[in-house]
Design a protein around this motif. Structure first.
Motif, short mmCIF file in Angstrom:
data_model
loop_
_atom_site.label_atom_id
_atom_site.label_comp_id
_atom_site.label_asym_id
_atom_site.label_seq_id
_atom_site.Cartn_x
_atom_site.Cartn_y
_atom_site.Cartn_z
N ARG A 227 0.85 -1.18 0.00
CA ARG A 227 0.00 0.00 0.00
C ARG A 227 0.89 1.24 0.00
O ARG A 227 1.91 1.29 0.69
CB ARG A 227 -0.92 0.02 1.23
CG ARG A 227 -2.06 -0.99 1.17
CD ARG A 227 -3.06 -0.59 0.09
NE ARG A 227 -4.20 -1.48 0.01
CZ ARG A 227 -4.31 -2.47 -0.87
NH1 ARG A 227 -3.30 -2.74 -1.69
NH2 ARG A 227 -5.40 -3.20 -0.94
N GLY A 228 0.50 2.27 -0.75
CA GLY A 228 1.31 3.47 -0.89
C GLY A 228 1.67 4.14 0.42
O GLY A 228 2.85 4.48 0.66
N ASP A 251 4.64 -0.08 -6.72
CA ASP A 251 3.43 -0.48 -7.44
C ASP A 251 2.17 0.17 -6.87
O ASP A 251 1.13 0.16 -7.50
CB ASP A 251 3.28 -2.01 -7.38
CG ASP A 251 2.13 -2.52 -8.23
OD1 ASP A 251 2.17 -2.31 -9.45
OD2 ASP A 251 1.19 -3.12 -7.68
N THR A 252 2.28 0.73 -5.66
CA THR A 252 1.13 1.35 -5.01
C THR A 252 1.52 2.73 -4.48
O THR A 252 2.68 2.95 -4.10
CB THR A 252 0.62 0.49 -3.84
OG1 THR A 252 1.70 0.25 -2.92
CG2 THR A 252 0.10 -0.85 -4.35
N PHE A 253 0.52 3.63 -4.43
CA PHE A 253 0.81 5.04 -4.14
C PHE A 253 -0.32 5.65 -3.32
O PHE A 253 -1.44 5.12 -3.29
CB PHE A 253 0.98 5.80 -5.46
CG PHE A 253 1.98 5.15 -6.37
CD1 PHE A 253 3.34 5.44 -6.26
CD2 PHE A 253 1.58 4.19 -7.31
CE1 PHE A 253 4.26 4.80 -7.07
CE2 PHE A 253 2.50 3.56 -8.12
CZ PHE A 253 3.85 3.86 -8.00
N ARG A 254 -0.01 6.78 -2.68
CA ARG A 254 -1.02 7.46 -1.87
C ARG A 254 -2.19 7.94 -2.72
O ARG A 254 -3.34 7.93 -2.27
CB ARG A 254 -0.38 8.63 -1.13
CG ARG A 254 0.58 8.19 -0.04
CD ARG A 254 1.29 9.35 0.62
NE ARG A 254 2.24 8.86 1.62
CZ ARG A 254 1.95 8.66 2.90
NH1 ARG A 254 0.72 8.92 3.33
NH2 ARG A 254 2.86 8.20 3.74
N GLU A 256 -3.87 7.31 -6.55
CA GLU A 256 -3.81 6.50 -7.76
C GLU A 256 -4.96 6.87 -8.68
O GLU A 256 -6.08 7.07 -8.23
CB GLU A 256 -3.88 5.01 -7.39
CG GLU A 256 -2.68 4.55 -6.59
CD GLU A 256 -2.68 3.04 -6.34
OE1 GLU A 256 -3.60 2.35 -6.82
OE2 GLU A 256 -1.75 2.56 -5.68
N PRO A 257 -4.69 6.96 -9.99
CA PRO A 257 -3.38 6.85 -10.63
C PRO A 257 -2.40 7.91 -10.12
O PRO A 257 -2.81 9.00 -9.71
CB PRO A 257 -3.67 7.06 -12.12
CG PRO A 257 -5.14 6.78 -12.28
CD PRO A 257 -5.76 7.21 -10.99
N LEU A 258 -1.12 7.59 -10.17
CA LEU A 258 -0.09 8.52 -9.72
C LEU A 258 -0.13 9.78 -10.57
O LEU A 258 -0.06 9.71 -11.80
CB LEU A 258 1.28 7.86 -9.83
CG LEU A 258 2.46 8.64 -9.24
CD1 LEU A 258 2.34 8.77 -7.73
CD2 LEU A 258 3.78 7.96 -9.60
N VAL A 272 8.08 2.94 -11.54
CA VAL A 272 6.65 2.96 -11.25
C VAL A 272 5.97 1.85 -12.05
O VAL A 272 6.12 1.78 -13.27
CB VAL A 272 6.03 4.32 -11.63
CG1 VAL A 272 4.50 4.27 -11.54
CG2 VAL A 272 6.57 5.43 -10.74
N PRO A 274 1.96 0.24 -12.52
CA PRO A 274 0.61 0.79 -12.29
C PRO A 274 -0.32 -0.13 -11.52
O PRO A 274 -1.37 -0.53 -12.02
CB PRO A 274 0.12 1.03 -13.71
CG PRO A 274 0.78 -0.03 -14.52
CD PRO A 274 2.14 -0.22 -13.91
N HIS A 275 0.04 -0.43 -10.28
CA HIS A 275 -0.78 -1.26 -9.38
C HIS A 275 -1.20 -2.56 -10.06
O HIS A 275 -2.39 -2.89 -10.15
CB HIS A 275 -2.01 -0.50 -8.90
CG HIS A 275 -2.52 -1.00 -7.57
ND1 HIS A 275 -3.06 -0.17 -6.63
CD2 HIS A 275 -2.56 -2.25 -7.03
CE1 HIS A 275 -3.41 -0.88 -5.57
NE2 HIS A 275 -3.11 -2.15 -5.79
#
Length: 312
Positions: A227-228, A251-254, A256-258, A272, A274-275
């Motif tokens: 998880r981001g 693969d995960t970010f706060r 999304e999409p980044l 990066v 994309p999840h």
């Protein structure tokens, strides 16, 4: 008696999942109705897609027996005060787990072998330096749930020394397992690759902060398919800029999409993805859901139930 099952996700997902769900439910010999719209007072089970469903008030479903989550993560639903029936998260060894094992193993090997320097070598340099063997590359996995344990076993089979950390004590053959806050930093000490597979809870946010990064081996690599918010983004970027970390594959970010302007996109030490590390596969996930519905109908305990207090 007919069991009514509401698919609560968007229409695009419904078109993909419907044939797989019907096949799985038929295979379990369940008498059912399945759809995206039915009277709330008739719904027995909800197949729920966090972020895709408009349902917020579960108390409007008086017959509801359980909510079956389509994803492994439940942070977007677990604290809903109107959800008083059992909540099951997605645990799918055939799909989700295997996908995560392949992503983690692939990117671990990529960084272990130094593949980037060979794939992108514009100066055609003959740099005859062999990588160390796996036994010389300690890996730490933070989070030893179903996904973390599977990844730990896979990497151990390849010869990596694997250390794991989790809230509860685990035992995995060949893996050094630590647990609890007092042993957290012991799990990080000297790790050259760290993989984040913790659930997202208030206690795990910013797990990988500047202090934690400081316990890793100089030039370590971070992989985050979890998880981001598990990572303090500012601390991560500072460590990459200073050379304290050599790379981060995320693969995960706060968000999304980044966002297009995020520093991760342009940073030469960040990859990066994309999840995509562990996508729910409709065919195998449908079998998991159908099995749980059969268990509920026949009075057996549901599998993969969420611990509301723990948050996962």
């Amino acid at each position: 008696m007919t069991t009514n099952i509401l698919f609560a996700a968007n229409s695009e997902r419904w078109s993909v999942y419907e044939p797989h769900l019907r096949h799985a439910l038929d295979s379990q010999k369940i008498d059912y109705t399945l759809g995206t719209d039915m009277p709330k007072d008739q719904v027995d089970y909800i197949i729920y897609g966090p972020g895709l469903s408009e349902i917020e008030d579960f108390s409007a479903f008086p017959r509801l027996r359980a909510v079956l989550n389509l994803w492994a993560g439940v942070e977007n639903i677990v604290k809903n005060p109107t959800l008083t029936v059992p909540l099951a998260r997605m645990v799918d060894e055939e799909g989700l787990t295997q996908g995560m094992v392949e992503w983690v193993t692939g990117h671990t090997l990529r960084h272990h072998l130094g593949m980037d320097a060979h794939i992108v070598n514009p100066d055609h340099e003959w740099n005859h330096v062999a990588p160390p063997l796996a036994a010389q590359r300690p890996v730490t996995i933070l989070g030893l749930g179903e996904l973390g344990m599977a990844c730990a076993r896979s990497l151990r089979q390849l010869g990596f020394p694997v250390t794991g950390w989790s809230r509860r004590q685990r035992s995995i053959a060949g893996v050094t397992c630590y647990s609890g806050p007092d042993q957290f930093h012991r799990a990080l000490d000297g790790a050259q690759i760290v993989v984040l597979l913790l659930p997202l809870t208030p206690d795990t946010e910013n797990t990988l902060d500047a202090h934690a990064i400081g316990r890793l081996a100089p030039g370590a690599v971070v992989l985050n398919p979890g998880r981001g918010p598990l990572i303090d983004d500012g601390a991560l970027l500072a460590a990459l800029d200073s050379g304290r970390l050599s790379h981060a594959t995320l693969d995960t970010f706060r968000i999304e999409p980044l966002p297009a302007g995020h520093p991760f996109w342009a940073h030469d030490k960040v990859t990066v993805t994309p999840h995509i590390a562990s996508e729910t596969r409709p065919a195998s996930a449908s079998r998991v859901i159908a099995d749980n519905i059969r268990r509920g109908i026949t009075g057996k305990p549901l599998q993969h139930l969420v611990d509301r207090d723990a948050g996962y």
